[in-house]
Design a protein around this motif. Structure first.
Motif, PDB file in Angstrom:
ATOM      1  N   PRO A  36       1.019  -1.269  -0.011  1.00 44.05           N
ATOM      2  CA  PRO A  36       0.099  -0.186   0.136  1.00 44.05           C
ATOM      3  C   PRO A  36       0.977   1.254   0.009  1.00 44.05           C
ATOM      4  O   PRO A  36       1.969   1.114   0.145  1.00 44.05           O
ATOM      5  CB  PRO A  36      -0.778  -0.231   1.345  1.00 44.05           C
ATOM      6  CG  PRO A  36       0.105  -1.086   2.102  1.00 44.05           C
ATOM      7  CD  PRO A  36       0.683  -2.177   1.258  1.00 44.05           C
ATOM      8  N   SER A  37       0.336   2.393  -0.358  1.00 44.28           N
ATOM      9  CA  SER A  37       0.962   3.713  -0.475  1.00 44.28           C
ATOM     10  C   SER A  37       1.790   4.156   1.050  1.00 44.28           C
ATOM     11  O   SER A  37       2.645   4.874   0.889  1.00 44.28           O
ATOM     12  CB  SER A  37       0.428   4.654  -1.041  1.00 44.28           C
ATOM     13  OG  SER A  37      -0.831   4.924  -0.092  1.00 44.28           O
ATOM     14  N   SER A  38       1.121   3.723   2.050  1.00 38.68           N
ATOM     15  CA  SER A  38       1.689   3.870   3.381  1.00 38.68           C
ATOM     16  C   SER A  38       1.152   2.769   4.292  1.00 38.68           C
ATOM     17  O   SER A  38       0.233   1.908   4.032  1.00 38.68           O
ATOM     18  CB  SER A  38       1.070   5.173   3.776  1.00 38.68           C
ATOM     19  OG  SER A  38      -0.310   5.170   4.022  1.00 38.68           O
ATOM     20  N   GLY A  39       1.780   2.947   5.613  1.00 36.95           N
ATOM     21  CA  GLY A  39       1.281   1.834   6.463  1.00 36.95           C
ATOM     22  C   GLY A  39       2.408   1.382   7.618  1.00 36.95           C
ATOM     23  O   GLY A  39       3.731   1.889   7.395  1.00 36.95           O
ATOM     24  N   ALA A  40       2.204   0.400   8.467  1.00 39.37           N
ATOM     25  CA  ALA A  40       3.297   0.173   9.379  1.00 39.37           C
ATOM     26  C   ALA A  40       3.461  -1.290   8.718  1.00 39.37           C
ATOM     27  O   ALA A  40       2.931  -2.314   8.283  1.00 39.37           O
ATOM     28  CB  ALA A  40       2.662  -0.269  10.802  1.00 39.37           C
ATOM     29  N   ILE A  41       4.922  -1.192   8.639  1.00 34.92           N
ATOM     30  CA  ILE A  41       5.523  -2.625   8.009  1.00 34.92           C
ATOM     31  C   ILE A  41       6.674  -3.132   8.898  1.00 34.92           C
ATOM     32  O   ILE A  41       7.549  -2.707   9.490  1.00 34.92           O
ATOM     33  CB  ILE A  41       6.405  -2.407   6.702  1.00 34.92           C
ATOM     34  CG1 ILE A  41       5.366  -1.687   5.481  1.00 34.92           C
ATOM     35  CG2 ILE A  41       6.918  -3.211   6.245  1.00 34.92           C
ATOM     36  CD1 ILE A  41       6.160  -1.236   4.348  1.00 34.92           C
ATOM     37  N   LEU A  42       6.536  -4.587   8.841  1.00 39.07           N
ATOM     38  CA  LEU A  42       7.429  -5.311   9.878  1.00 39.07           C
ATOM     39  C   LEU A  42       8.467  -5.909   8.967  1.00 39.07           C
ATOM     40  O   LEU A  42       8.124  -6.645   7.529  1.00 39.07           O
ATOM     41  CB  LEU A  42       6.796  -6.513  10.659  1.00 39.07           C
ATOM     42  CG  LEU A  42       7.708  -7.520  10.893  1.00 39.07           C
ATOM     43  CD1 LEU A  42       8.592  -6.958  12.187  1.00 39.07           C
ATOM     44  CD2 LEU A  42       6.967  -8.998  11.499  1.00 39.07           C
ATOM     45  N   ASP A  43       9.795  -5.837   9.080  1.00 41.08           N
ATOM     46  CA  ASP A  43      10.938  -6.288   8.434  1.00 41.08           C
ATOM     47  C   ASP A  43      11.531  -7.305   9.549  1.00 41.08           C
ATOM     48  O   ASP A  43      12.301  -7.040  10.361  1.00 41.08           O
ATOM     49  CB  ASP A  43      12.036  -5.339   7.927  1.00 41.08           C
ATOM     50  CG  ASP A  43      13.063  -5.928   7.014  1.00 41.08           C
ATOM     51  OD1 ASP A  43      12.868  -7.299   6.799  1.00 41.08           O
ATOM     52  OD2 ASP A  43      13.827  -5.309   6.291  1.00 41.08           O
ATOM     53  N   ASN A  44      10.914  -8.715   9.432  1.00 39.61           N
ATOM     54  CA  ASN A  44      11.296  -9.670  10.236  1.00 39.61           C
ATOM     55  C   ASN A  44      12.567 -10.789   9.873  1.00 39.61           C
ATOM     56  O   ASN A  44      12.360 -11.303   8.644  1.00 39.61           O
ATOM     57  CB  ASN A  44       9.868 -10.614  10.340  1.00 39.61           C
ATOM     58  CG  ASN A  44      10.219 -11.888  11.340  1.00 39.61           C
ATOM     59  OD1 ASN A  44      11.065 -11.846  12.439  1.00 39.61           O
ATOM     60  ND2 ASN A  44       9.446 -12.899  11.129  1.00 39.61           N
ATOM     61  N   GLY A  45      13.424 -10.656  10.545  1.00 42.36           N
ATOM     62  CA  GLY A  45      14.761 -11.106  10.129  1.00 42.36           C
ATOM     63  C   GLY A  45      15.466 -10.241   9.078  1.00 42.36           C
ATOM     64  O   GLY A  45      15.879 -10.942   8.170  1.00 42.36           O
ATOM     65  N   ALA A  46      15.715  -9.201   9.480  1.00 37.18           N
ATOM     66  CA  ALA A  46      15.916  -8.198   8.511  1.00 37.18           C
ATOM     67  C   ALA A  46      17.348  -7.979   8.232  1.00 37.18           C
ATOM     68  O   ALA A  46      17.869  -7.244   7.443  1.00 37.18           O
ATOM     69  CB  ALA A  46      15.466  -6.598   9.175  1.00 37.18           C
ATOM     70  N   GLY A  47      18.275  -8.766   9.271  1.00 37.58           N
ATOM     71  CA  GLY A  47      19.709  -8.422   9.087  1.00 37.58           C
ATOM     72  C   GLY A  47      20.008  -6.988   9.615  1.00 37.58           C
ATOM     73  O   GLY A  47      19.423  -6.335   9.992  1.00 37.58           O
ATOM     74  N   PRO A  48      21.045  -6.516   8.570  1.00 40.63           N
ATOM     75  CA  PRO A  48      21.291  -5.259   8.784  1.00 40.63           C
ATOM     76  C   PRO A  48      20.282  -4.168   8.384  1.00 40.63           C
ATOM     77  O   PRO A  48      20.569  -2.837   8.302  1.00 40.63           O
ATOM     78  CB  PRO A  48      22.800  -4.995   8.142  1.00 40.63           C
ATOM     79  CG  PRO A  48      22.801  -6.037   7.182  1.00 40.63           C
ATOM     80  CD  PRO A  48      21.946  -7.098   7.597  1.00 40.63           C
ATOM     81  N   GLY A  49      19.210  -4.567   7.643  1.00 39.96           N
ATOM     82  CA  GLY A  49      17.875  -3.707   7.320  1.00 39.96           C
ATOM     83  C   GLY A  49      18.197  -3.094   5.956  1.00 39.96           C
ATOM     84  O   GLY A  49      17.611  -1.774   5.813  1.00 39.96           O
ATOM     85  N   LYS A  50      19.019  -3.880   4.878  1.00 43.62           N
ATOM     86  CA  LYS A  50      18.703  -3.086   3.875  1.00 43.62           C
ATOM     87  C   LYS A  50      17.497  -2.880   3.112  1.00 43.62           C
ATOM     88  O   LYS A  50      17.335  -1.732   2.515  1.00 43.62           O
ATOM     89  CB  LYS A  50      19.663  -4.011   2.639  1.00 43.62           C
ATOM     90  CG  LYS A  50      20.067  -3.149   1.382  1.00 43.62           C
ATOM     91  CD  LYS A  50      21.168  -3.921   0.602  1.00 43.62           C
ATOM     92  CE  LYS A  50      21.611  -3.409  -0.678  1.00 43.62           C
ATOM     93  NZ  LYS A  50      22.337  -2.070  -0.602  1.00 43.62           N
ATOM     94  N   TYR A  51      16.577  -3.811   3.148  1.00 42.94           N
ATOM     95  CA  TYR A  51      15.366  -3.498   2.585  1.00 42.94           C
ATOM     96  C   TYR A  51      14.495  -2.499   3.434  1.00 42.94           C
ATOM     97  O   TYR A  51      13.830  -1.666   3.118  1.00 42.94           O
ATOM     98  CB  TYR A  51      14.523  -4.855   2.650  1.00 42.94           C
ATOM     99  CG  TYR A  51      14.828  -5.696   1.553  1.00 42.94           C
ATOM    100  CD1 TYR A  51      14.354  -5.821   0.250  1.00 42.94           C
ATOM    101  CD2 TYR A  51      15.740  -6.731   1.965  1.00 42.94           C
ATOM    102  CE1 TYR A  51      14.775  -6.462  -0.571  1.00 42.94           C
ATOM    103  CE2 TYR A  51      16.041  -7.621   0.952  1.00 42.94           C
ATOM    104  CZ  TYR A  51      15.655  -7.440  -0.441  1.00 42.94           C
ATOM    105  OH  TYR A  51      16.024  -8.665  -1.231  1.00 42.94           O
ATOM    106  N   SER A  52      14.797  -2.469   4.948  1.00 45.74           N
ATOM    107  CA  SER A  52      14.083  -1.462   5.761  1.00 45.74           C
ATOM    108  C   SER A  52      14.421  -0.085   5.182  1.00 45.74           C
ATOM    109  O   SER A  52      13.508   0.759   5.521  1.00 45.74           O
ATOM    110  CB  SER A  52      14.606  -1.985   7.084  1.00 45.74           C
ATOM    111  OG  SER A  52      13.934  -3.097   7.695  1.00 45.74           O
ATOM    112  N   MET A  53      15.993   0.215   5.153  1.00 45.37           N
ATOM    113  CA  MET A  53      16.053   1.290   4.949  1.00 45.37           C
ATOM    114  C   MET A  53      15.508   2.196   3.616  1.00 45.37           C
ATOM    115  O   MET A  53      15.039   3.061   3.511  1.00 45.37           O
ATOM    116  CB  MET A  53      17.687   1.497   4.779  1.00 45.37           C
ATOM    117  CG  MET A  53      18.613   1.020   5.943  1.00 45.37           C
ATOM    118  SD  MET A  53      18.230   1.784   7.459  1.00 45.37           S
ATOM    119  CE  MET A  53      18.394   0.353   8.521  1.00 45.37           C
TER     120      MET A  53
END
Length: 268
Positions: A36-53
């Motif tokens: 969706p265009s906005s919202g709360a997202i969990l990055d579970n097992g994210a490692g150092p967070g490349k996708y999160s960033m």
């Protein structure tokens, strides 16, 4: 899971995705396509967070979890480095099988791009996906990474001494039956579980998800470094990426990919 923690204390997962950018770019394309265009997202097992960033740069509120304390600390540093700390709701050391730090139906979407292939016991894989289901809102999206068994069989046949004990046909046949791989060489890839492709959709649906797509994160995984460099040196990497994004959806090519991305929705 201690071996997983020890492995990722030393392994450069951020650098792996830089060295293998196709997997990251293809996954990110399909994640962004369905989010969706906005919202709360969990990055579970994210490692150092490349996708999160990357997602934090858009209009999302990110919560990051990982089993390895070092990876969580690395993610905090990356968020600070990129001035993204305020886009994160939390950084948690947590086992994917027990997300007790998170609430029921907390997230509009959830990523789990690593934990499942580090979990060799079926009951634990089921528990991890049940936890993902619990913390995702009804009709929320999930993006889950798998490694296909058939790809690792052929990788073992190509490079048997690099994937011991899969340097004998008896060992490869055992792996074909179990999907479990434990590297003989100390410090190499941790114990892992590889799925049969045809089992992924029924597995996720048995826990309450509706399948949207299953894509190959890198259907060009069989290309050698020399072959990749040929297209890079010609300046055609963008056209190559476009081709691989398109071919990622071809079900006949899934077995050629080193990783798969399951995209689903939690049934309401």
């Amino acid at each position: 899971m201690e071996k997983v923690i020890e492995y990722y204390k030393q392994f450069d997962e951020w650098g792996r995705l830089d060295r293998q950018p196709i997997e990251f770019q293809v996954n990110l394309h399909y994640i962004k396509k369905y989010l969706p265009s906005s919202g709360a997202i969990l990055d579970n097992g994210a490692g150092p967070g490349k996708y999160s960033m990357e997602l934090a740069r858009s209009s999302y509120e990110i919560t990051l979890t990982d089993l390895t304390p070092k990876s969580v600390e690395d993610a905090k540093r990356k968020a600070k480095e990129f001035n993204l700390t305020e886009k994160f709701d939390g950084f948690h050391v947590a086992d994917a099988r027990n997300l007790k730090v998170l609430s029921n139906q907390q997230f509009d979407a959830a990523l789990m791009l690593g934990p499942l292939y580090h979990i060799q016991e079926e009951r634990d894989r089921i528990q991890a996906v049940k936890e993902l289901y619990r913390v995702t809102k009804n009709e929320g999206l999930v993006f889950v990474a798998f490694m296909p068994r058939v790809r690792h069989i052929f990788t073992s046949l190509q490079f048997p001494e690099n994937w011991r004990p899969n340097n004998s046909m008896d060992a490869i046949n055992r792996f074909d039956q179990t999907g479990c791989f434990n590297h003989l060489d100390e410090g190499r890839f941790t114990g892992a579980y590889y799925f049969n492709i045809e089992d992924i959709q029924p597995f996720m649906e048995s826990i309450g998800f509706k399948t949207i797509e299953l894509i190959g994160s890198n259907v060009g995984a069989s290309l050698s470094e020399r072959e990749w460099n040929y297209w890079w040196q010609k300046g055609e990497q963008e056209k190559l990426l476009e081709l691989l994004i398109e071919k990622a959806r071809d079900p006949y090519l899934l077995g050629s990919s080193s990783h798969l991305l399951y995209i689903g929705k939690k049934k309401g």
